[in-house]
Scaffold this motif. Structure first.
Motif, PDB file in Angstrom:
ATOM      1  N   ARG A  87       0.821  -1.202   0.000  1.00  0.00           N
ATOM      2  CA  ARG A  87       0.000   0.000   0.000  1.00  0.00           C
ATOM      3  C   ARG A  87       0.856   1.254   0.000  1.00  0.00           C
ATOM      4  O   ARG A  87       0.439   2.297  -0.451  1.00  0.00           O
TER       5      ARG A  87
ATOM      6  N   ASN B  67      -0.940  -1.777  -6.460  1.00  0.00           N
ATOM      7  CA  ASN B  67      -2.210  -1.125  -6.137  1.00  0.00           C
ATOM      8  C   ASN B  67      -1.956  -0.399  -4.821  1.00  0.00           C
ATOM      9  O   ASN B  67      -2.322  -0.871  -3.767  1.00  0.00           O
TER      10      ASN B  67
ATOM     11  N   HIS C 197      -6.235   3.843  -6.757  1.00  0.00           N
ATOM     12  CA  HIS C 197      -6.519   3.898  -5.317  1.00  0.00           C
ATOM     13  C   HIS C 197      -5.567   4.818  -4.567  1.00  0.00           C
ATOM     14  O   HIS C 197      -5.589   4.876  -3.342  1.00  0.00           O
TER      15      HIS C 197
HETATM   16  C1  LIG Z   1      -6.674  -2.010  -4.371  1.00  0.00           C
HETATM   17  O1  LIG Z   1      -6.630  -1.576  -3.038  1.00  0.00           O
HETATM   18  C2  LIG Z   1      -7.878  -1.163  -2.502  1.00  0.00           C
HETATM   19  C3  LIG Z   1      -7.697  -0.712  -1.074  1.00  0.00           C
HETATM   20  O2  LIG Z   1      -6.519  -0.089  -0.883  1.00  0.00           O
HETATM   21  C4  LIG Z   1      -8.874  -2.283  -2.567  1.00  0.00           C
HETATM   22  O3  LIG Z   1     -10.128  -1.841  -2.118  1.00  0.00           O
HETATM   23  C5  LIG Z   1      -8.995  -2.770  -3.993  1.00  0.00           C
HETATM   24  O4  LIG Z   1      -9.848  -3.884  -4.049  1.00  0.00           O
HETATM   25  C6  LIG Z   1      -7.644  -3.162  -4.526  1.00  0.00           C
HETATM   26  N1  LIG Z   1      -7.769  -3.503  -5.917  1.00  0.00           N
HETATM   27  C7  LIG Z   1      -7.225  -4.602  -6.405  1.00  0.00           C
HETATM   28  C8  LIG Z   1      -7.437  -4.844  -7.850  1.00  0.00           C
HETATM   29  O5  LIG Z   1      -6.588  -5.366  -5.728  1.00  0.00           O
END
Ligand SMILES: *[C@@H]1O[C@H](CO)[C@@H](O)[C@H](O)[C@H]1NC(C)=O
Ligand SMILES: *[C@@H]1O[C@H](CO)[C@@H](O)[C@H](O)[C@H]1NC(C)=O
Ligand SMILES: *[C@@H]1O[C@H](CO)[C@@H](O)[C@H](O)[C@H]1NC(C)=O
Ligand SMILES: *[C@@H]1O[C@H](CO)[C@@H](O)[C@H](O)[C@H]1NC(C)=O
Ligand SMILES: *[C@@H]1O[C@H](CO)[C@@H](O)[C@H](O)[C@H]1NC(C)=O
Ligand SMILES: *[C@@H]1O[C@H](CO)[C@@H](O)[C@H](O)[C@H]1NC(C)=O
Ligand SMILES: *[C@@H]1O[C@H](CO)[C@@H](O)[C@H](O)[C@H]1NC(C)=O
Length: 606
Positions: free
Chosen positions: A230, A252, A276
């Protein structure tokens, strides 16, 4: 001491005294020099000039502090028996050698600090038995490599600080087993590339900090399989100039810091997919502008920091589509203004750091002024640089009555509005004027009859003083041209008409080797430039092919050859009337050159 006290010959007083001592020692034996606290089960032997680990530590000790001593080595099973130990601090010693299985038996150890020692290498197996360890600090050593399986048994490790070492290499399987690791810090190492494969073992990693690496390009796919990551911090890479566009792909993340590097532009392409992202910090990079509409895909972005950069301009629409945007920190840049139009909804903005910029206080900053009590300036008021009376003033110093006089603009206007309508012969040069006035200084745009803007280069160009120049006017240039002057307070425009008469009789084609004219085919902004190529005696392709072939040198060598053969045949007295000359075609000729398909010429002799 224990034994003599139990001798029955000593006096009652001494007996009592000794019984007291021994009872205490039995419960909580404390090594000499150390401070033991039974209530917290803590043994503190910090800074006692110890050269070896003291003996007689009680098996129920939970915490052992051996920091700041002169320990040199740790032997196999050094702490064996201290089965209840949860925290062990060995920082600030001179440990250069730890034997395999040194920590064997510490099955409840949760925190291990070996910071600031002299370790150069960690043999595989040193950390065996530490299956409960949560936090390991091996920073500030002189470790050169992490070998395969070094951390293998630490299945519960959450935090690993390996910063400030001389790491030159992290082996591909070094991090195998660190299935719970959430935070990794590899500050200030001597790595010259990102250990992508090693990192890809860390499937629970949520925070990665890479400080002070000497890498100038962040390669594509630098981070793989870090699905839980993160926060990524790339700090103090003084030579980092480029992020390849797929460098952050597969990530992500919600927080990204790339600061104190050498980026001269925001790496828009690499950031695009980070939908995100909430926090972006690009401080202390020589970035000069934030362009419009390029960050629009970072839909959740809330904070943007670019402190200490070289920002000259934040374009209108820079933060468009960022509906949650609430903090902008652009302190210490070279901004002269920040327009409200940069934001999606300025009402959501809560914190603004605009201090230490050479701001020009005019109507463009009125929105900040109006909100000066609602916006949080983080304790640093924006300042008008050298305003009319030559002094710098903080925003809060302006009274209501005053700022409506200071924070003003004068709408862009066109001076000398005279009718410009000219009729010329083909090939003539024409100039149309556009003199403007306004505060701040308006920008000038000239549009073609087809509504395309002109630039400062090309056959038809705009000069700095606003004048439009049409050189070697062509019939197709006929039409109405529009000059638009604009600034923050408004626009103004004026048109000019041009009629170009065709006069094929007395039109002399311009000299195409005039440098200024050749460049006219460069600007892509107008379509008119393409029309120039027609008067050329050869088309460009012919010239290119001829040049590649070495056309002239080829011809001349054939001629010399021919003359030589002619003389030779003459001298032999055998007069031939034809000669066949074989030659090897140059490879660059391909199939395109004339006569190139056969390898031979037949010529008639005189
Ligand atoms: C990316 O991270 C967010 C929270 O930080 C999460 O809600 C989301 O599902 C994630 N997306 C993927 C594709 O992993
Ligand atoms: C341990 O002892 C050192 C010096 O003797 C002291 O500075 C430190 O605060 C002590 N630590 C604890 C946890 O008591
Ligand atoms: C690591 O880099 C530092 C300076 O950046 C240098 O002093 C040190 O010798 C290097 N270590 C190795 C092993 O290359
Ligand atoms: C940073 O980039 C500039 C050119 O963009 C270059 O001249 C300079 O040497 C670079 N600095 C470092 C430390 O690499
Ligand atoms: C803005 O950046 C500066 C420098 O990094 C920092 O000290 C300050 O706390 C930041 N302000 C906010 C509100 O984040
Ligand atoms: C504007 O600049 C061009 C080129 O420098 C010059 O030819 C022209 O006379 C100037 N026009 C005015 C009105 O000053
Ligand atoms: C100029 O080129 C653009 C894009 O190729 C085209 O849309 C436009 O119609 C052209 N204008 C003229 C006058 O040919």
């Amino acid at each position: 001491m224990f034994v003599p006290c139990h001798q029955k010959l000593v006096s009652a007083f001494l007996l009592l005294y000794c019984l007291h001592l021994s009872a205490f020692d039995f419960l909580w034996p404390c090594p000499q020099k150390c401070i033991c606290r039974q209530d917290t089960l803590e043994v503190n032997c910090s800074s006692k000039h110890l050269t070896v680990v003291p003996e007689g530590l009680h098996i129920s000790a939970r915490r052992l502090n051996l920091s700041g001593n002169r320990l040199k080595t740790l032997i196999r099973r050094q702490f064996y028996g201290l089965t209840q130990l949860e925290e062990l601090d060995l920082s600030g010693n001179i440990i250069s050698m730890i034997e395999v299985e040194a920590f064997q038996g510490l099955k409840y150890l949760r925190i291990l600090k070996i910071k600031n020692n002299r370790l150069k290498i960690i043999p595989v197996g040193v950390f065996s038995g530490l299956s409960s360890l949560l936090s390991l600090d091996i920073s500030k050593n002189e470790i050169l490599v992490f070998l395969d399986y070094t951390f293998q048994e630490m299945v519960n490790l959450r935090e690993l600080n390996a910063g400030e070492n001389d790491l030159v290499f992290i082996s591909q399987r070094a991090f195998v087993g660190l299935q719970s690791l959430q935070e990794l810090n590899v500050d200030h190492s001597n790595l010259t590339s990102i250990p992508t494969d090693a990192f890809s073992q860390l499937q629970s990693l949520s925070k990665l900090r890479l400080r002070r690496l000497n890498i100038n390009v962040l390669p594509n796919y630098a981070f793989r399989r870090l699905h839980q990551l993160r926060t990524l911090q790339i700090l103090q890479w003084p030579s980092l100039e480029t992020l390849n566009s797929n460098s952050l792909v597969n990530l992500n993340i919600t927080s990204l810091v790339i600061s104190n590097c050498n980026l001269s532009a925001i790496p828009y392409a690499s950031l695009r997919h980070l939908t995100h992202l909430i926090y972006l910090d690009l401080s202390y990079n020589p970035i000069t502008s934030i362009e419009s509409n390029k960050l629009g895909e970072l839909l959740r972005l809330q904070e943007f920091h670019l402190v200490g950069g070289k920002l000259l301009r934040i374009e209108p629409g820079a933060f468009r589509c960022l509906a949650h945007f609430k903090l902008l920190n652009v302190s210490s840049n070279r901004l002269t203004t920040l327009e409200e139009s940069a934001f999606h909804a300025v009402g959501n903005l809560q914190i603004l750091r605009l201090d230490r910029n050479p701001l020009t206080c005019d109507c463009r900053l009125l929105w900040v002024m109006r909100r000066r009590f609602r916006l949080n300036f983080d304790g640093r008021q924006p300042t008008c640089s050298a305003h009319e009376r030559g002094r710098r003033r903080e925003f809060r110093d302006f009274s209501e009555a005053e700022f409506s006089k200071v924070f003003i603009c004068r709408q862009a206007g066109i001076l000398e509005r005279k009718l410009q309508d000219v009729m010329v012969d083909e090939g003539t040069n024409v100039q149309f004027e556009c003199k403007v006035d306004g505060y701040p200084q308006p920008s000038i745009t000239w549009l073609s009859p087809q509504q395309t803007p002109f630039s400062s280069v090309g056959r038809i160009r705009v000069h700095a003083n606003g004048t439009l120049e049409v050189r070697y006017a062509q019939v197709q240039d006929t039409g109405t041209y529009l000059c638009i002057a604009s600034n923050a307070a408004g626009n103004d425009n004026i048109s000019a008409s041009l009629h170009v008469r065709s006069s094929s009789r007395n039109y002399t084609p311009p000299n195409f080797f005039d440098e200024s004219l050749v460049e006219t085919s460069l600007p892509p902004s107008t379509n008119s430039s393409a029309q120039l190529s027609s008067p050329f005696p050869f088309d460009a392709k012919t010239i290119v092919i001829a040049t590649t072939m070495g056309f002239l040198s080829f011809l001349s060598s054939v001629v010399i050859c021919f003359v030589f053969m002619f003389l030779w045949s003459q001298s032999k007295g055998q007069i031939k009337h034809t000669a066949t000359i074989d030659f090897v075609p140059r490879s660059s000729m391909g199939g395109g050159g004339e006569g190139g398909d056969t390898g031979r010429f037949t010529m008639k002799l005189i």
